[in-house]
Design a protein around this motif. Structure first.
Motif, mmCIF file in Angstrom:
data_model
loop_
_atom_site.group_PDB
_atom_site.id
_atom_site.type_symbol
_atom_site.label_atom_id
_atom_site.label_comp_id
_atom_site.label_asym_id
_atom_site.label_seq_id
_atom_site.Cartn_x
_atom_site.Cartn_y
_atom_site.Cartn_z
ATOM 1 N N LEU A 281 0.821 -1.211 0.000
ATOM 2 C CA LEU A 281 0.000 0.000 0.000
ATOM 3 C C LEU A 281 0.852 1.257 0.000
ATOM 4 O O LEU A 281 1.951 1.262 0.545
ATOM 5 C CB LEU A 281 -0.886 0.033 1.253
ATOM 6 C CG LEU A 281 -1.880 -1.095 1.470
ATOM 7 C CD1 LEU A 281 -2.528 -0.954 2.834
ATOM 8 C CD2 LEU A 281 -2.930 -1.083 0.373
ATOM 9 N N GLU A 282 0.328 2.321 -0.575
ATOM 10 C CA GLU A 282 0.951 3.631 -0.435
ATOM 11 C C GLU A 282 0.390 4.354 0.783
ATOM 12 O O GLU A 282 1.088 5.134 1.419
ATOM 13 C CB GLU A 282 0.721 4.469 -1.697
ATOM 14 C CG GLU A 282 1.517 3.963 -2.881
ATOM 15 C CD GLU A 282 1.389 4.870 -4.081
ATOM 16 O OE1 GLU A 282 1.200 6.086 -3.909
ATOM 17 O OE2 GLU A 282 1.490 4.337 -5.193
ATOM 18 N N THR A 283 -0.867 4.097 1.102
ATOM 19 C CA THR A 283 -1.505 4.706 2.267
ATOM 20 C C THR A 283 -0.914 4.102 3.533
ATOM 21 O O THR A 283 -0.848 2.883 3.666
ATOM 22 C CB THR A 283 -3.027 4.447 2.247
ATOM 23 O OG1 THR A 283 -3.564 4.961 1.038
ATOM 24 C CG2 THR A 283 -3.721 5.080 3.438
ATOM 25 N N PRO A 284 -0.454 4.944 4.475
ATOM 26 C CA PRO A 284 0.125 4.376 5.696
ATOM 27 C C PRO A 284 -0.932 3.695 6.568
ATOM 28 O O PRO A 284 -2.058 4.159 6.678
ATOM 29 C CB PRO A 284 0.714 5.587 6.413
ATOM 30 C CG PRO A 284 0.070 6.777 5.818
ATOM 31 C CD PRO A 284 -0.394 6.399 4.443
ATOM 32 N N ILE A 285 -0.521 2.589 7.163
ATOM 33 C CA ILE A 285 -1.352 1.909 8.152
ATOM 34 C C ILE A 285 -1.010 2.502 9.507
ATOM 35 O O ILE A 285 0.155 2.686 9.846
ATOM 36 C CB ILE A 285 -1.090 0.387 8.155
ATOM 37 C CG1 ILE A 285 -1.595 -0.238 6.859
ATOM 38 C CG2 ILE A 285 -1.733 -0.277 9.381
ATOM 39 C CD1 ILE A 285 -1.264 -1.716 6.709
ATOM 40 N N CYS A 286 -2.037 2.815 10.287
ATOM 41 C CA CYS A 286 -1.857 3.307 11.649
ATOM 42 C C CYS A 286 -2.136 2.154 12.596
ATOM 43 O O CYS A 286 -3.264 1.675 12.680
ATOM 44 C CB CYS A 286 -2.806 4.464 11.931
ATOM 45 S SG CYS A 286 -2.714 5.043 13.638
ATOM 46 N N LEU A 287 -1.084 1.695 13.286
ATOM 47 C CA LEU A 287 -1.288 0.619 14.242
ATOM 48 C C LEU A 287 -1.792 1.176 15.559
ATOM 49 O O LEU A 287 -1.341 2.210 16.032
ATOM 50 C CB LEU A 287 -0.001 -0.179 14.457
ATOM 51 C CG LEU A 287 0.413 -1.060 13.295
ATOM 52 C CD1 LEU A 287 1.641 -1.871 13.668
ATOM 53 C CD2 LEU A 287 -0.712 -1.975 12.836
ATOM 54 N N ASP A 288 -2.716 0.462 16.144
ATOM 55 C CA ASP A 288 -3.404 0.894 17.349
ATOM 56 C C ASP A 288 -3.299 -0.214 18.391
ATOM 57 O O ASP A 288 -2.404 -0.202 19.216
ATOM 58 C CB ASP A 288 -4.853 1.210 16.966
ATOM 59 C CG ASP A 288 -5.652 1.823 18.082
ATOM 60 O OD1 ASP A 288 -5.214 1.786 19.243
ATOM 61 O OD2 ASP A 288 -6.741 2.331 17.816
ATOM 62 N N GLU A 289 -4.169 -1.208 18.327
ATOM 63 C CA GLU A 289 -4.189 -2.277 19.324
ATOM 64 C C GLU A 289 -2.917 -3.127 19.317
ATOM 65 O O GLU A 289 -2.590 -3.764 20.314
ATOM 66 C CB GLU A 289 -5.411 -3.181 19.131
ATOM 67 C CG GLU A 289 -6.701 -2.558 19.604
ATOM 68 C CD GLU A 289 -7.325 -1.641 18.561
ATOM 69 O OE1 GLU A 289 -6.917 -1.696 17.378
ATOM 70 O OE2 GLU A 289 -8.204 -0.853 18.931
ATOM 71 N N CYS A 290 -2.170 -3.151 18.218
ATOM 72 C CA CYS A 290 -0.909 -3.909 18.153
ATOM 73 C C CYS A 290 0.153 -3.323 19.081
ATOM 74 O O CYS A 290 1.065 -4.028 19.501
ATOM 75 C CB CYS A 290 -0.332 -3.883 16.739
ATOM 76 S SG CYS A 290 -1.138 -4.967 15.559
ATOM 77 N N ILE A 291 0.041 -2.039 19.373
ATOM 78 C CA ILE A 291 1.098 -1.353 20.118
ATOM 79 C C ILE A 291 0.696 -1.233 21.588
ATOM 80 O O ILE A 291 -0.077 -0.364 21.958
ATOM 81 C CB ILE A 291 1.388 0.040 19.517
ATOM 82 C CG1 ILE A 291 1.631 -0.060 18.007
ATOM 83 C CG2 ILE A 291 2.564 0.701 20.239
ATOM 84 C CD1 ILE A 291 2.807 -0.925 17.601
ATOM 85 N N ARG A 292 1.249 -2.134 22.413
ATOM 86 C CA ARG A 292 0.964 -2.119 23.846
ATOM 87 C C ARG A 292 2.188 -1.767 24.678
ATOM 88 O O ARG A 292 2.115 -1.718 25.900
ATOM 89 C CB ARG A 292 0.382 -3.463 24.270
ATOM 90 C CG ARG A 292 -0.972 -3.742 23.615
ATOM 91 C CD ARG A 292 -1.561 -5.088 23.988
ATOM 92 N NE ARG A 292 -0.669 -6.224 23.784
ATOM 93 C CZ ARG A 292 -0.448 -6.832 22.621
ATOM 94 N NH1 ARG A 292 -1.031 -6.395 21.523
ATOM 95 N NH2 ARG A 292 0.382 -7.864 22.548
ATOM 96 N N SER A 293 3.321 -1.530 23.992
ATOM 97 C CA SER A 293 4.558 -1.173 24.684
ATOM 98 C C SER A 293 5.549 -0.598 23.672
ATOM 99 O O SER A 293 5.343 -0.703 22.461
ATOM 100 C CB SER A 293 5.175 -2.410 25.346
ATOM 101 O OG SER A 293 5.643 -3.299 24.359
#
Length: 117
Positions: free
Chosen positions: A22-34
């Motif tokens: 993809l060219e559109t960036p993915i914003c990680l949310d629940e994956c990032i816990r630390s």
């Protein structure tokens, strides 16, 4: 413009595969816990943006670590809230104001908001 975590919370590798297509960036949310999760996601190129939620990462100290990891890698961050209480809203707002103007400018550019400070 961004796509907010289209896959499951534990699919960092699949997010990396998808982000590479993809060219559109993915914003990680629940994956990032630390901060460690942020380091792994960035190293795998699983995202272009990280959403820091104070409640999910365990408070200010870990949120700042996540921010610092992302900033060092040139990955924009933004702060979201998990709980819609007044206390949580004020703490998230305070954390947002603590971050650098460079980070805020990166977020604004990633989101396509006005002139980026």
């Amino acid at each position: 413009m961004m796509m907010e975590q289209p896959l499951a919370h534990d699919d960092i590798i699949d997010h990396a595969v998808l982000q590479s297509k993809l060219e559109t960036p993915i914003c990680l949310d629940e994956c990032i816990r630390s901060a460690r999760h942020a380091e792994q996601a960035i190293r795998l190129r699983a995202c272009g943006i990280i959403n820091i939620k104070l409640g999910r990462v365990g408070g200010f100290r870990e949120a700042k670590k996540v921010h610092d990891v992302a900033q060092a890698a040139g990955v924009p961050v933004w702060c979201g809230g998990m709980l819609e209480s007044g206390v949580e809203g004020r703490t998230t707002s305070r954390f947002r104001r603590c971050r650098t103007s460079r980070c805020q400018a990166m977020y604004r550019r990633a989101r396509g908001i006005g002139n980026a400070m």
